[in-house]
Design a protein around this motif. Structure first.
Motif, PDB file in Angstrom:
ATOM      1  N   THR A 285      90.242  11.853  31.918  1.00  0.00           N
ATOM      2  CA  THR A 285      91.653  11.850  32.446  1.00  0.00           C
ATOM      3  C   THR A 285      92.679  10.978  31.961  1.00  0.00           C
ATOM      4  O   THR A 285      92.362   9.821  31.354  1.00  0.00           O
ATOM      5  CB  THR A 285      91.619  11.715  33.993  1.00  0.00           C
ATOM      6  N   ASP A 286      94.049  11.158  32.261  1.00  0.00           N
ATOM      7  CA  ASP A 286      95.163  10.406  32.183  1.00  0.00           C
ATOM      8  C   ASP A 286      94.966   8.794  32.666  1.00  0.00           C
ATOM      9  O   ASP A 286      95.007   7.999  32.306  1.00  0.00           O
ATOM     10  CB  ASP A 286      96.431  10.898  32.402  1.00  0.00           C
TER      11      ASP A 286
ATOM     12  N   MET B  83      92.082   6.802  31.219  1.00  0.00           N
ATOM     13  CA  MET B  83      92.761   6.423  29.887  1.00  0.00           C
ATOM     14  C   MET B  83      93.726   4.989  30.153  1.00  0.00           C
ATOM     15  O   MET B  83      93.680   3.948  29.308  1.00  0.00           O
ATOM     16  CB  MET B  83      93.220   7.319  29.226  1.00  0.00           C
TER      17      MET B  83
ATOM     18  N   LEU C 277      94.761  13.564  25.268  1.00  0.00           N
ATOM     19  CA  LEU C 277      94.419  12.232  25.801  1.00  0.00           C
ATOM     20  C   LEU C 277      94.716  11.168  24.989  1.00  0.00           C
ATOM     21  O   LEU C 277      95.094   9.760  25.320  1.00  0.00           O
ATOM     22  CB  LEU C 277      92.971  12.115  26.343  1.00  0.00           C
TER      23      LEU C 277
ATOM     24  N   GLU D 244      91.908  18.866  24.558  1.00  0.00           N
ATOM     25  CA  GLU D 244      92.299  18.164  25.535  1.00  0.00           C
ATOM     26  C   GLU D 244      91.996  16.435  25.026  1.00  0.00           C
ATOM     27  O   GLU D 244      92.773  15.460  25.562  1.00  0.00           O
ATOM     28  CB  GLU D 244      91.397  18.314  26.650  1.00  0.00           C
TER      29      GLU D 244
END
Length: 219
Positions: free
Chosen positions: A12-13, A16, A47, A43
Motif C-alpha cells: 500500500t501507499d 510505503m 508503488l 502494482e
C-alpha cells in the motif's frame, strides 16, 4: 557503521510512505502467489516509484520462471532481485547475467552447521539474507515470524555481507543487533497487524526501536 533496513512485503501507499519516512534503505515486493503479501508486477511498479532516489526496490521471488522474472523486471523495474527459494549458485549467476541486476540470495538457518551452505554463494550473490527455517507445514519460505538463534552468526566470516531476517520486531531488534551485529536487517511480519497487512504505526515503532538500540550501543 551504516545499517541497511529493508521493509519487505509492501502493498500500500501508506506502508510505503511509512517505510520511506523511517529511513528504509530497501523496500521489498513479494511475487509469490501463496503469500498474503503477494503483489502484481504492475502494482509493484507503481508503488516503487515513491522509492526512486530514496531506497532500493527489491523484487522477491521464489524459484520463479524466466518468463515471470521477465515480466517483473519489465513492469516493476527493480533495483535488485531477491531469490528466496531453492535457487543454486548457478541460477544466481545466470540471473545476474540475464538482467544485469544485483542479486540477494536468501538462505534458511537454524544451527551452526547451516553456515556451510553459505560458502558456494560467496562471490556469486551480491548479498545474502539469513532467515529462519520455515515451521513444519508452512507453505511460505519466509515471512513466518520465526527467529533463529542469532548467536550462530558469531562464527561467520567478517567479510560476508548479509541481511538478518526472521521474526524481527520492535521488542527483539535490540537483542538481534547486539548478538549478531548485522550489516543489514529485513522485517516483514513484525510490522503487520494481520498477515500481509502492514501497519504504518508498527513500522514507525520499529524504526524508533532500531534507533534506540543503536544509541544504547554507541553510549
Amino acid at each position: 557503521m551504516a545499517l541497511d533496513i529493508k521493509i519487505c512485503g509492501l502493498k500500500t501507499d501508506q506502508a510505503m510512505a511509512a517505510a520511506l519516512a523511517g529511513g528504509a534503505s530497501h523496500v521489498g515486493f513479494i511475487f509469490f502467489a501463496k503469500s498474503p503479501r503477494f503483489v502484481e508486477p504492475v502494482e509493484a511498479g507503481r508503488l516503487r516509484e515513491a522509492a526512486r532516489g530514496k531506497a532500493l526496490a527489491v523484487a522477491v521471488t521464489v524459484d520463479a520462471s524466466d518468463a515471470f522474472l521477465d515480466e517483473i523486471v519489465e513492469k516493476m523495474q527493480p533495483d535488485m532481485l531477491q531469490l528466496h527459494g531453492s535457487e543454486t549458485p548457478e541460477r544466481v549467476a545466470e540471473l545476474k547475467a540475464r538482467y544485469g541486476l544485483p542479486v540477494m540470495k536468501a538462505l534458511p538457518l537454524s544451527e551452526v552447521a547451516d553456515l556451510d551452505r553459505i560458502k558456494p554463494f560467496i562471490g556469486v550473490a551480491d548479498r545474502l539474507l539469513f532467515d529462519a527455517k520455515p515451521p513444519k507445514g508452512s507453505v511460505l519460505p519466509g515471512g513466518n515470524g520465526v527467529a533463529f538463534d542469532w548467536r550462530i552468526l558469531a562464527g561467520l566470516d567478517a567479510g560476508v555481507d548479509y541481511m538478518l531476517s526472521g521474526g524481527l520486531n520492535a521488542a527483539n531488534i535490540g537483542d538481534a543487533l547486539r548478538l549478531a551485529n548485522p550489516p543489514g536487517i529485513d522485517i516483514s511480519s513484525g510490522v503487520e497487524r494481520a498477515p500481509g497487512v502492514k501497519d504504518p504505526a508498527l513500522i514507525e515503532q520499529f524504526f524508533r526501536a532500531v534507533r534506540a538500540a543503536r544509541d544504547d550501543r554507541a553510549a
